[in-house]
Design a protein around this motif. Structure first.
Motif, PDB file in Angstrom:
ATOM      1  N   VAL A  90      -1.361  31.428  -4.409  1.00 39.54           N
ATOM      2  CA  VAL A  90      -0.205  32.221  -4.841  1.00 39.54           C
ATOM      3  C   VAL A  90       1.089  31.606  -4.319  1.00 39.54           C
ATOM      4  O   VAL A  90       2.080  31.466  -5.054  1.00 39.54           O
ATOM      5  CB  VAL A  90      -0.354  33.682  -4.366  1.00 39.54           C
ATOM      6  CG1 VAL A  90       0.919  34.468  -4.652  1.00 39.54           C
ATOM      7  CG2 VAL A  90      -1.548  34.338  -5.043  1.00 39.54           C
ATOM      8  N   GLU A  91       1.103  31.222  -3.054  1.00 42.08           N
ATOM      9  CA  GLU A  91       2.315  30.663  -2.441  1.00 42.08           C
ATOM     10  C   GLU A  91       2.762  29.390  -3.141  1.00 42.08           C
ATOM     11  O   GLU A  91       3.966  29.124  -3.263  1.00 42.08           O
ATOM     12  CB  GLU A  91       2.061  30.386  -0.958  1.00 42.08           C
ATOM     13  CG  GLU A  91       1.916  31.649  -0.107  1.00 42.08           C
ATOM     14  CD  GLU A  91       1.437  31.338   1.292  1.00 42.08           C
ATOM     15  OE1 GLU A  91       1.140  30.144   1.582  1.00 42.08           O
ATOM     16  OE2 GLU A  91       1.331  32.284   2.112  1.00 42.08           O
ATOM     17  N   GLN A  92       1.821  28.588  -3.613  1.00 40.54           N
ATOM     18  CA  GLN A  92       2.171  27.323  -4.262  1.00 40.54           C
ATOM     19  C   GLN A  92       2.341  27.479  -5.772  1.00 40.54           C
ATOM     20  O   GLN A  92       2.484  26.491  -6.487  1.00 40.54           O
ATOM     21  CB  GLN A  92       1.143  26.248  -3.925  1.00 40.54           C
ATOM     22  CG  GLN A  92       1.082  25.949  -2.428  1.00 40.54           C
ATOM     23  CD  GLN A  92       0.550  24.565  -2.117  1.00 40.54           C
ATOM     24  OE1 GLN A  92       0.518  23.688  -2.965  1.00 40.54           O
ATOM     25  NE2 GLN A  92       0.127  24.375  -0.880  1.00 40.54           N
ATOM     26  N   GLY A  93       2.321  28.714  -6.246  1.00 35.22           N
ATOM     27  CA  GLY A  93       2.681  28.983  -7.626  1.00 35.22           C
ATOM     28  C   GLY A  93       1.614  28.710  -8.664  1.00 35.22           C
ATOM     29  O   GLY A  93       1.928  28.612  -9.853  1.00 35.22           O
ATOM     30  N   LEU A  94       0.364  28.640  -8.247  1.00 35.56           N
ATOM     31  CA  LEU A  94      -0.724  28.408  -9.197  1.00 35.56           C
ATOM     32  C   LEU A  94      -1.128  29.728  -9.841  1.00 35.56           C
ATOM     33  O   LEU A  94      -2.216  30.265  -9.636  1.00 35.56           O
ATOM     34  CB  LEU A  94      -1.918  27.755  -8.481  1.00 35.56           C
ATOM     35  CG  LEU A  94      -1.643  26.320  -8.009  1.00 35.56           C
ATOM     36  CD1 LEU A  94      -2.142  26.101  -6.596  1.00 35.56           C
ATOM     37  CD2 LEU A  94      -2.280  25.312  -8.946  1.00 35.56           C
ATOM     38  N   GLY A  95      -0.218  30.258 -10.662  1.00 37.01           N
ATOM     39  CA  GLY A  95      -0.397  31.597 -11.215  1.00 37.01           C
ATOM     40  C   GLY A  95      -1.514  31.718 -12.218  1.00 37.01           C
ATOM     41  O   GLY A  95      -2.089  32.809 -12.387  1.00 37.01           O
ATOM     42  N   LEU A  96      -1.859  30.626 -12.911  1.00 34.18           N
ATOM     43  CA  LEU A  96      -2.955  30.681 -13.886  1.00 34.18           C
ATOM     44  C   LEU A  96      -4.305  30.754 -13.169  1.00 34.18           C
ATOM     45  O   LEU A  96      -5.177  31.541 -13.542  1.00 34.18           O
ATOM     46  CB  LEU A  96      -2.900  29.470 -14.811  1.00 34.18           C
ATOM     47  CG  LEU A  96      -1.592  29.256 -15.576  1.00 34.18           C
ATOM     48  CD1 LEU A  96      -1.727  28.079 -16.535  1.00 34.18           C
ATOM     49  CD2 LEU A  96      -1.186  30.518 -16.329  1.00 34.18           C
ATOM     50  N   LEU A  97      -4.480  29.932 -12.147  1.00 36.64           N
ATOM     51  CA  LEU A  97      -5.706  29.978 -11.349  1.00 36.64           C
ATOM     52  C   LEU A  97      -5.844  31.340 -10.671  1.00 36.64           C
ATOM     53  O   LEU A  97      -6.933  31.924 -10.636  1.00 36.64           O
ATOM     54  CB  LEU A  97      -5.693  28.850 -10.317  1.00 36.64           C
ATOM     55  CG  LEU A  97      -6.872  28.781  -9.336  1.00 36.64           C
ATOM     56  CD1 LEU A  97      -8.200  28.658 -10.070  1.00 36.64           C
ATOM     57  CD2 LEU A  97      -6.678  27.618  -8.358  1.00 36.64           C
ATOM     58  N   HIS A  98      -4.751  31.844 -10.154  1.00 37.45           N
ATOM     59  CA  HIS A  98      -4.768  33.164  -9.513  1.00 37.45           C
ATOM     60  C   HIS A  98      -5.141  34.257 -10.510  1.00 37.45           C
ATOM     61  O   HIS A  98      -5.941  35.146 -10.197  1.00 37.45           O
ATOM     62  CB  HIS A  98      -3.399  33.463  -8.901  1.00 37.45           C
ATOM     63  CG  HIS A  98      -3.223  34.881  -8.462  1.00 37.45           C
ATOM     64  ND1 HIS A  98      -3.922  35.433  -7.404  1.00 37.45           N
ATOM     65  CD2 HIS A  98      -2.435  35.884  -8.963  1.00 37.45           C
ATOM     66  CE1 HIS A  98      -3.566  36.696  -7.263  1.00 37.45           C
ATOM     67  NE2 HIS A  98      -2.679  36.999  -8.194  1.00 37.45           N
ATOM     68  N   ALA A  99      -4.591  34.194 -11.718  1.00 36.21           N
ATOM     69  CA  ALA A  99      -4.872  35.220 -12.718  1.00 36.21           C
ATOM     70  C   ALA A  99      -6.355  35.268 -13.053  1.00 36.21           C
ATOM     71  O   ALA A  99      -6.947  36.347 -13.187  1.00 36.21           O
ATOM     72  CB  ALA A  99      -4.051  34.955 -13.977  1.00 36.21           C
ATOM     73  N   VAL A 100      -6.975  34.097 -13.185  1.00 35.75           N
ATOM     74  CA  VAL A 100      -8.402  34.051 -13.523  1.00 35.75           C
ATOM     75  C   VAL A 100      -9.245  34.597 -12.382  1.00 35.75           C
ATOM     76  O   VAL A 100     -10.188  35.366 -12.599  1.00 35.75           O
ATOM     77  CB  VAL A 100      -8.833  32.614 -13.864  1.00 35.75           C
ATOM     78  CG1 VAL A 100     -10.353  32.545 -14.067  1.00 35.75           C
ATOM     79  CG2 VAL A 100      -8.117  32.125 -15.118  1.00 35.75           C
ATOM     80  N   GLY A 101      -8.921  34.233 -11.150  1.00 32.01           N
ATOM     81  CA  GLY A 101      -9.785  34.571 -10.029  1.00 32.01           C
ATOM     82  C   GLY A 101      -9.532  35.901  -9.377  1.00 32.01           C
ATOM     83  O   GLY A 101     -10.341  36.360  -8.557  1.00 32.01           O
TER      84      GLY A 101
END
Length: 473
Positions: free
Chosen positions: A201-212
């Motif tokens: 989340v801190e590094q802005g990987l919002g797509l990976l975060h959304a999936v997981g």
């Protein structure tokens, strides 16, 4: 590990071994048994009267030069399913090099069986421990290099296959991280870095975060670094690592969900590739990125219509939660390009779409790229290795397939057309045009299917190693 050796006289073979040769081989013993076996026009197999061998198998000559249909492998599989000897003698005096590479990978892969996971009670069976290559003296030097390469490739394939075969209740994102760190720790040339769910989340990987975010097992981004030289361009490989795919709120049917523990084969193959490269000590710099998440249902699961932001600032409307693989790949590709803006290339691999299986079947991986030199190099590497790819179109005619009224992109086309190419068109937005990029859809090739069952195959590791060997020569 299965070992190998070379002999130039059959009498040097270990007693009670299994001899496999072309039917017309001029180097076979002149005996009544061999003469009778040669009269058959198909596989001729004998287990009695074979002394000093425990078993002799003669295979039709055409199979030893069949680079298209894997005919020799098809003949060998039932023979190796229940070996009668731990020692195999293979006549390689007259065999196509591509076929031999395929056969060697198959034989070295016998080091692993599903029973090794110890999830099923099985009787101890004979296991192949040594491959003896019968060759002419002038052939040995060239063969030694080929055997060494294929043994190293099989080492990576076995690691990838074993990881992918583990049930998903055990093989979580963190489990993959732990296994990778354990395997990589054996090589001083490999090192691992991990982003946990907070760092994602801190590094802005919002797509990976959304999936997981819907799973109780949080996502991870695992990076494996290999420095075979101290300086030079970095080659990047990105793997989809969905450790289980329910489809999310766009829930799959039960039959379509059964094999979804294998939706992390792309990530497993990146790990296997890194282990092979370290074994071969290739003079290159490589970064492997494993985008790991479980696509689950739950109160926090992403919803159709969610808009998420990737680490490069591109927003994506998630109109289908079962098209999650391209989301984690997109973030990982963008992240890799940020880590190495001057990367030599980025190649991603994923069990991404069932549509590629409908288009190409189970023997060919789908290749999508706009970089012609990379397309040609991967295509030729596929032919040389016997792990082939087939190109699908990727150009601006696909633009409407990713149009969104609310975000920069949407993750699936509304018209359900050109699914595989549309996914690749989405992905290409996440790699800067200055970096050559290629996408491999391995939905058909990542698994080996036999008798109605599926197991991990370890492809496309052979393709990628062959490409690397030529690319860094």
């Amino acid at each position: 590990m299965i070992t190998y050796q070379f002999i130039s006289v059959l009498s040097e073979a270990k007693p009670h071994s299994h001899l496999i040769a072309p039917a017309s081989s001029a180097h076979l013993p002149q005996s009544a048994l061999i003469a009778e076996m040669r009269q058959q026009n198909s596989v001729a197999d004998a287990r009695f009267g074979c002394a000093p061998f425990a078993r002799i198998t003669l295979l039709p000559d055409a199979l030893w030069h069949d680079t298209l249909t894997e005919g020799l492998l098809t003949a060998l599989r039932p023979l190796l399913a229940a070996p009668v000897s731990a020692e195999l003698v293979l006549d390689v005096t007259d065999i196509d090099e591509v076929v031999l590479a395929q056969v060697l990978r198959f034989l070295f892969n016998q080091a692993y069986r599903l029973s090794d996971l110890k999830l099923k009670k099985t009787d101890d069976a004979v296991r192949l421990t040594c491959i003896t290559a019968f060759c002419l003296p002038e052939q040995q030097a060239k063969l030694e290099s080929l055997f060494h390469q294929q043994q190293a490739i099989a080492l990576g394939m076995v690691a990838a296959r074993r990881l992918a075969d583990i049930p998903s209740d055990r093989c979580t994102p963190q489990f993959v991280v732990d296994e990778a760190q354990k395997l990589c720790s054996a090589s001083p040339a490999l090192r691992c870095d991990v982003l946990d769910e907070k760092q994602i989340v801190e590094q802005g990987l919002g797509l990976l975060h959304a999936v997981g975010r819907g799973a109780t097992c949080p996502p991870r981004l695992l990076t494996i670094h290999y420095d075979g030289v101290s300086d030079g361009p970095v080659r990047c490989y990105v793997g989809k690592g969905i450790t289980f795919d329910t489809g999310g709120l766009w829930l799959k049917e039960g039959a379509g969900m059964y094999t979804m523990k294998y939706d992390m084969c792309g990530a497993a193959d990146v790990l296997g590739l890194m282990l092979t490269v370290a074994e071969l000590k290739l003079p290159v710099r490589i970064m492997g990125v494993l985008a790991l998440a479980e696509n689950a249902i739950g109160p926090d699961a992403m919803q159709p219509g969610t808009v998420a932001t990737a680490c490069n600032g591109i927003t994506v409307e998630i109109n289908n939660t079962d098209a999650e693989g391209r989301l984690v790949l997109a973030d990982a590709i963008a992240w890799a390009s940020q880590q190495h803006p001057n990367a030599h290339y980025i190649i991603d691999m994923a069990t991404l779409t069932g549509a590629v299986v409908k288009a190409l079947g189970y023997e060919l991986s789908g290749l999508m790229t706009q970089d012609e030199p990379l397309r040609q190099a991967l295509t030729q590497a596929g032919k040389r290795s016997g792990d082939e790819v087939w190109s699908l179109p990727l150009d601006a005619r696909l633009k409407k397939q990713t149009d969104s009224a609310i975000a920069d992109l949407c993750n699936t086309p509304a018209n359900n057309a050109a699914i595989s190419a549309s996914a690749a068109w989405l992905l290409h937005h996440f790699c800067p045009p200055t970096i050559p990029w290629a996408h491999l859809d391995i939905s058909g090739t990542a698994l080996w299917r036999e008798n109605g069952r599926s197991v991990a195959s370890g492809r496309p590791i052979p393709l990628l190693v062959e490409h690397l060997l030529r690319d860094c020569a």
